[in-house]
Design a protein around this motif. Structure first.
Motif, PDB file in Angstrom:
ATOM      1  N   GLN A  29      -2.504 -19.246  16.666  1.00  0.00           N
ATOM      2  CA  GLN A  29      -1.176 -18.783  17.098  1.00  0.00           C
ATOM      3  C   GLN A  29      -0.547 -17.827  16.104  1.00  0.00           C
ATOM      4  N   GLY A  30      -1.174 -17.668  14.912  1.00  0.00           N
ATOM      5  CA  GLY A  30      -0.632 -16.776  13.906  1.00  0.00           C
ATOM      6  C   GLY A  30      -0.570 -17.440  12.548  1.00  0.00           C
ATOM      7  N   PRO A  31       0.058 -16.773  11.564  1.00  0.00           N
ATOM      8  CA  PRO A  31       0.084 -17.295  10.198  1.00  0.00           C
ATOM      9  C   PRO A  31       0.985 -18.520  10.041  1.00  0.00           C
ATOM     10  N   VAL A  32       0.593 -19.402   9.121  1.00  0.00           N
ATOM     11  CA  VAL A  32       1.339 -20.617   8.800  1.00  0.00           C
ATOM     12  C   VAL A  32       1.290 -20.793   7.282  1.00  0.00           C
ATOM     13  N   GLU A  33       2.317 -21.440   6.740  1.00  0.00           N
ATOM     14  CA  GLU A  33       2.361 -21.685   5.300  1.00  0.00           C
ATOM     15  C   GLU A  33       2.462 -23.172   5.013  1.00  0.00           C
ATOM     16  N   GLY A  34       1.798 -23.601   3.944  1.00  0.00           N
ATOM     17  CA  GLY A  34       1.849 -24.994   3.529  1.00  0.00           C
ATOM     18  C   GLY A  34       1.517 -25.132   2.065  1.00  0.00           C
ATOM     19  N   TRP A  35       1.203 -26.387   1.647  1.00  0.00           N
ATOM     20  CA  TRP A  35       0.890 -26.668   0.249  1.00  0.00           C
ATOM     21  C   TRP A  35      -0.209 -27.733   0.166  1.00  0.00           C
ATOM     22  N   VAL A  36      -0.910 -27.713  -0.958  1.00  0.00           N
ATOM     23  CA  VAL A  36      -1.926 -28.720  -1.260  1.00  0.00           C
ATOM     24  C   VAL A  36      -1.623 -29.296  -2.637  1.00  0.00           C
ATOM     25  N   LEU A  37      -1.584 -30.627  -2.728  1.00  0.00           N
ATOM     26  CA  LEU A  37      -1.345 -31.314  -3.992  1.00  0.00           C
ATOM     27  C   LEU A  37      -2.557 -32.187  -4.296  1.00  0.00           C
ATOM     28  N   THR A  38      -3.167 -31.973  -5.450  1.00  0.00           N
ATOM     29  CA  THR A  38      -4.357 -32.729  -5.821  1.00  0.00           C
ATOM     30  C   THR A  38      -3.997 -33.878  -6.758  1.00  0.00           C
ATOM     31  N   PRO A  39      -4.873 -34.886  -6.861  1.00  0.00           N
ATOM     32  CA  PRO A  39      -4.595 -36.040  -7.711  1.00  0.00           C
ATOM     33  C   PRO A  39      -4.599 -35.682  -9.198  1.00  0.00           C
ATOM     34  N   PRO A  40      -3.978 -36.512 -10.032  1.00  0.00           N
ATOM     35  CA  PRO A  40      -4.082 -36.332 -11.478  1.00  0.00           C
ATOM     36  C   PRO A  40      -5.546 -36.431 -11.916  1.00  0.00           C
ATOM     37  N   GLU A  41      -5.867 -35.778 -13.015  1.00  0.00           N
ATOM     38  CA  GLU A  41      -7.246 -35.709 -13.501  1.00  0.00           C
ATOM     39  C   GLU A  41      -8.195 -35.179 -12.428  1.00  0.00           C
ATOM     40  N   PHE A  42      -7.669 -34.283 -11.614  1.00  0.00           N
ATOM     41  CA  PHE A  42      -8.461 -33.706 -10.525  1.00  0.00           C
ATOM     42  C   PHE A  42      -9.671 -32.952 -11.067  1.00  0.00           C
ATOM     43  N   SER A  43     -10.803 -33.097 -10.369  1.00  0.00           N
ATOM     44  CA  SER A  43     -12.019 -32.361 -10.712  1.00  0.00           C
ATOM     45  C   SER A  43     -12.635 -31.807  -9.435  1.00  0.00           C
TER      46      SER A  43
ATOM     47  N   PHE B  37       5.095 -37.508  -1.915  1.00  0.00           N
ATOM     48  CA  PHE B  37       3.925 -36.651  -2.096  1.00  0.00           C
ATOM     49  C   PHE B  37       3.233 -36.956  -3.424  1.00  0.00           C
ATOM     50  N   GLN B  38       4.030 -37.062  -4.498  1.00  0.00           N
ATOM     51  CA  GLN B  38       3.449 -37.320  -5.818  1.00  0.00           C
ATOM     52  C   GLN B  38       2.790 -38.700  -5.873  1.00  0.00           C
ATOM     53  N   THR B  39       3.369 -39.680  -5.193  1.00  0.00           N
ATOM     54  CA  THR B  39       2.800 -41.024  -5.184  1.00  0.00           C
ATOM     55  C   THR B  39       1.449 -41.048  -4.486  1.00  0.00           C
ATOM     56  N   LEU B  40       1.348 -40.409  -3.328  1.00  0.00           N
ATOM     57  CA  LEU B  40       0.072 -40.390  -2.606  1.00  0.00           C
ATOM     58  C   LEU B  40      -1.004 -39.663  -3.410  1.00  0.00           C
ATOM     59  N   ALA B  41      -0.629 -38.568  -4.061  1.00  0.00           N
ATOM     60  CA  ALA B  41      -1.601 -37.858  -4.894  1.00  0.00           C
ATOM     61  C   ALA B  41      -2.059 -38.740  -6.048  1.00  0.00           C
ATOM     62  N   ALA B  42      -1.111 -39.474  -6.654  1.00  0.00           N
ATOM     63  CA  ALA B  42      -1.453 -40.351  -7.773  1.00  0.00           C
ATOM     64  C   ALA B  42      -2.366 -41.491  -7.352  1.00  0.00           C
ATOM     65  N   ARG B  43      -2.367 -41.829  -6.083  1.00  0.00           N
ATOM     66  CA  ARG B  43      -3.239 -42.900  -5.586  1.00  0.00           C
ATOM     67  C   ARG B  43      -4.595 -42.356  -5.136  1.00  0.00           C
ATOM     68  N   GLY B  44      -4.852 -41.092  -5.456  1.00  0.00           N
ATOM     69  CA  GLY B  44      -6.188 -40.555  -5.241  1.00  0.00           C
ATOM     70  C   GLY B  44      -6.365 -39.693  -4.015  1.00  0.00           C
ATOM     71  N   TYR B  45      -5.274 -39.308  -3.354  1.00  0.00           N
ATOM     72  CA  TYR B  45      -5.381 -38.486  -2.149  1.00  0.00           C
ATOM     73  C   TYR B  45      -5.049 -37.027  -2.450  1.00  0.00           C
ATOM     74  N   VAL B  46      -5.786 -36.126  -1.822  1.00  0.00           N
ATOM     75  CA  VAL B  46      -5.341 -34.740  -1.729  1.00  0.00           C
ATOM     76  C   VAL B  46      -4.298 -34.706  -0.621  1.00  0.00           C
ATOM     77  N   VAL B  47      -3.101 -34.224  -0.914  1.00  0.00           N
ATOM     78  CA  VAL B  47      -1.999 -34.253   0.045  1.00  0.00           C
ATOM     79  C   VAL B  47      -1.770 -32.842   0.583  1.00  0.00           C
ATOM     80  N   PHE B  48      -1.665 -32.740   1.898  1.00  0.00           N
ATOM     81  CA  PHE B  48      -1.409 -31.449   2.551  1.00  0.00           C
ATOM     82  C   PHE B  48      -0.188 -31.556   3.443  1.00  0.00           C
ATOM     83  N   TRP B  49       0.730 -30.610   3.302  1.00  0.00           N
ATOM     84  CA  TRP B  49       1.871 -30.526   4.217  1.00  0.00           C
ATOM     85  C   TRP B  49       2.157 -29.061   4.510  1.00  0.00           C
TER      86      TRP B  49
END
Length: 687
Positions: free
Chosen positions: A403-417, A446-458
């Motif tokens: 449908q066209g362009p969209v914008e979002g963010w990705v948050l990775t966990p601490p100590e991400f590799s 968002f920060q809590t879910l990332a800290a529990r090991g999830y890559v978070v996307f919104w």
């Protein structure tokens, strides 16, 4: 360094409602922080505008304080507080600021509570609102409550209004009325007495008070017409001077009676942008200040005239951030953007400076001063906490949907590799015409879910505000598939990264996000688990039980339940609930009158009949604002339950299904140590 966890919410302070003192040397604001499992400590602080000293507390740590308002001369501060009250009824208090200082004095004792404070230009009077019944007015409890009076809920409750409840309360015959307090004498004048709603008391000159009244038509609850009323304090006469339309109207008035107000086109109002108009009462001319601006006004800051009363200042959502604008009152020039950044939740324009409260990716909220081109940080309310935890910076993501362009963010966990793989947590915002940033009320989640090991996307899919009228209106008559197309395009983009395991993807969202979560699991089995919060599950049931939000059906879908019942059914998640295979947790509030629990109960029952892993969690005493301003223990519990549900179906967490565990295992609410039962480094065993 520790990782963010859900129970940290108890340690996070947030600012709101900044107000610059008339001398420009200080800014007052409200600092709120959880006090215990059920309540918050909200007190008034002041910070010097030069930023050289830390803010200091101005009011007592007793009750809940709100709405700090300096008198025009700066010698007093008005605010509302529940101090000394057994209930949550706000009263007006006055604190002297000149001389060596003194104790605040209570200025009202009224039955309906005090909101919407407005000083007269000469500082002699304060206008405000309180919500009272006709009997309250007849018995004059709205002027002073008898010492022995105790309110009682009606039994039975008789309903004679189209919209008869909102938030967590029934109206029970109460209407917001306008009052004026004489500061020196303490005399209180009832300005309005009609059986309709009033709002927005705002002074023009010393003798003229403006406010709005929703009284037009056979049923004022069922239309968008709002009258702007002028009250002459000398004669006691009122006059309807102009009319606007919309969900509500914010007013700002100059001393020569130029009235800035918000306007929303009444036809399908729920998908129309909110515009800014000025009515020049003397010239009987109306100007559209935002005609050239493809942005609708947001709720971040009400329109305000600058000190010179020539330009109007306002805020809008703007492509994932908040922008502050100004425009001349005669619309002779297009609006000029003065600032863009963060998630602003309050702004106040003074002589040459603007105070704002905002959050950003690296902090949950602080006070800033905009001084020309300089942005000066005046507080670090969470310095110690932020120094002790790892906070991740979200990565901006621009992607293409069909449908066209969209914008979002990705948050990775601490100590991400990048050499490891992680499960994915997808979040969808509410509204539907809202907008997410990197922070705001979702910072902690968002920060809590990332800290529990999830890559978070919104993301901000079509329907979101802040990207123009066409983008917002793209979901007309189709919330589900249009939004899902954009969300899944982003999910596929993120899942294509080698460190994301697309077979371990999870989904959640609240309000419209709850609608979308339940819609998505009825259309795809892509997600291993889902948590639907405070959602709309059946449009017809929602239409009949919600507060004024039934207008979303009339506006966004341009129909009524009796006109196209099959069409609304086909666009309701319950129509596909029997086809769901995704384990789905439902979270709801017992007193949610925006998205009442009846449609959640229907959806939950169908899931159970279909043999789906499901559970319904209901929070007592809570309404639709659970995730933003609910009881602290409930906010923590909600986040922990989301993570616990995901963990139980994740291959990356050594956790049983929540359904196979004791109800409270792994949850911190009510425990002495605040530990959520999980290791900060690996997300623990989840729910």
């Amino acid at each position: 360094m520790d990782h963010v966890q859900a129970s940290d919410f108890h340690d996070i302070a947030k600012p709101s409602d900044p107000r610059v003192a008339p001398d420009g040397e200080h800014v007052a604001f409200v600092r709120s922080v959880p006090d215990d499992d059920e309540s918050y400590e909200s007190t008034v602080y002041v910070a010097p505008t030069d930023g050289d000293d830390d803010p200091r507390r101005l009011t007592l740590e007793e009750g809940t304080d709100a709405e700090p308002r300096f008198s025009p001369s700066g010698d007093r501060l008005a605010f509302t507080s529940t101090r000394g009250k057994d209930d949550d009824t706000q009263q007006l208090w006055l604190l002297p600021l000149d001389g060596p200082g003194g104790e605040a004095e209570q200025a009202t004792d009224v039955v309906g509570g005090v909101t919407s404070l407005a000083w007269s230009p000469d500082g002699s009077r304060i206008a405000f609102l309180q919500s009272v019944t006709e009997e309250d007015r007849e018995e004059e409890r709205d002027l002073e409550v008898p010492e022995e009076y105790e309110s009682e809920e009606p039994d039975p409750r008789v309903v004679d209004r189209t919209v008869y409840r909102t938030g967590t309360d029934y109206f029970d015959g109460k209407r917001p009325q306008v009052y004026v307090l004489d500061v020196e004498s303490g005399d209180l004048t009832r300005v309005t007495d009609g059986d309709h709603d009033h709002a927005g008391p705002t002074w023009g000159d010393d003798e003229t008070l403006y406010f709005t009244a929703q009284k037009a038509g056979e049923d004022p609850d069922d239309n968008y017409q709002i009258d702007i009323v002028a009250y002459d304090t000398e004669s006691g006469e009122t006059e309807d001077v102009h009319r606007t339309t919309g969900w509500g109207a914010s007013l700002a008035v100059t001393d020569d009676h130029q009235i800035a107000y918000t306007y929303t086109e009444a036809e399908q109002a729920s998908i129309q942008p909110t515009e800014l108009h000025v009515y020049d009462r003397a010239a009987d001319e109306t100007y559209d200040l935002t005609a050239d601006l493809d942005r609708g006004l947001g709720y971040e800051a009400a329109p305000q005239w600058g000190p010179d009363e020539e330009r109007v200042h306002f805020a809008t959502p703007d492509e994932g951030a908040t922008s502050l604008w100004s425009a001349p009152g005669d619309a002779s020039e297009s609006p000029e953007r003065a600032y863009r950044g963060g998630a602003v939740n309050g702004a106040h324009v003074a002589d040459g400076v603007t105070a704002i409260t905002k959050s950003e990716w690296d902090h949950p909220g602080d006070l800033f001063l905009l001084d020309g081109s300089e942005e000066r940080r005046l507080t670090r309310l969470n310095r110690e906490y932020l120094d002790s935890v790892a906070v991740g910076e979200p990565e901006p993501l621009a992607f293409e949907s069909e449908q066209g362009p969209v914008e979002g963010w990705v948050l990775t966990p601490p100590e991400f590799s990048e050499t490891e793989t992680y499960p994915l947590a997808v979040e969808i915002h509410g509204g539907p015409h809202a907008m997410w940033t990197t922070s705001g009320t979702m910072w902690h989640e968002f920060q809590t879910l990332a800290a529990r090991g999830y890559v978070v996307f919104w993301s901000n899919p079509r329907g979101s505000s802040g990207f123009g009228e066409e983008f917002m209106q793209a979901i007309e008559r189709d919330w589900g598939d249009v939004t899902l197309t954009d969300v899944m395009a982003g999910v596929e983009e993120v899942a294509s990264r080698e460190y994301v395991d697309e077979t371990n993807a999870f989904l959640t969202g609240g309000s419209f996000g709850g609608y979308m979560t339940s819609w998505a699991v009825g259309q795809t089995d892509y997600f291993r688990g889902a948590v639907s919060q405070r959602g709309v599950y059946d449009f017809t049931g929602f239409y009949g039980s919600t507060d004024g939000a039934y207008k979303l059906v009339e506006g966004d879908y341009d129909t009524m339940p009796w006109e196209e019942p099959e069409f609304l059914w086909e666009h309701s998640p319950v129509a596909y609930a029997n086809e769901v295979e995704t384990p789905t947790l439902l979270i709801h509030s017992d007193q949610d009158y925006r998205t009442p629990d009846n449609t959640a109960e229907l959806y939950h029952r169908i899931l159970r009949k279909a043999g789906v892993d499901t559970r319904l969690v209901r929070y007592p005493r809570e309404g639709h604002e659970l995730s933003r301003s609910g009881e602290p223990a409930h906010i923590v519990d909600r986040i922990e339950r989301i993570a616990r549900w995901f963990d139980g179906y994740s291959e990356y967490h050594d956790a049983e299904r929540a359904l196979d565990r004791p109800d409270d295992e792994g949850l911190s609410a009510g425990t002495d140590d605040g530990d959520d039962g999980g290791d900060r480094n690996d997300g623990g065993d989840g729910e």
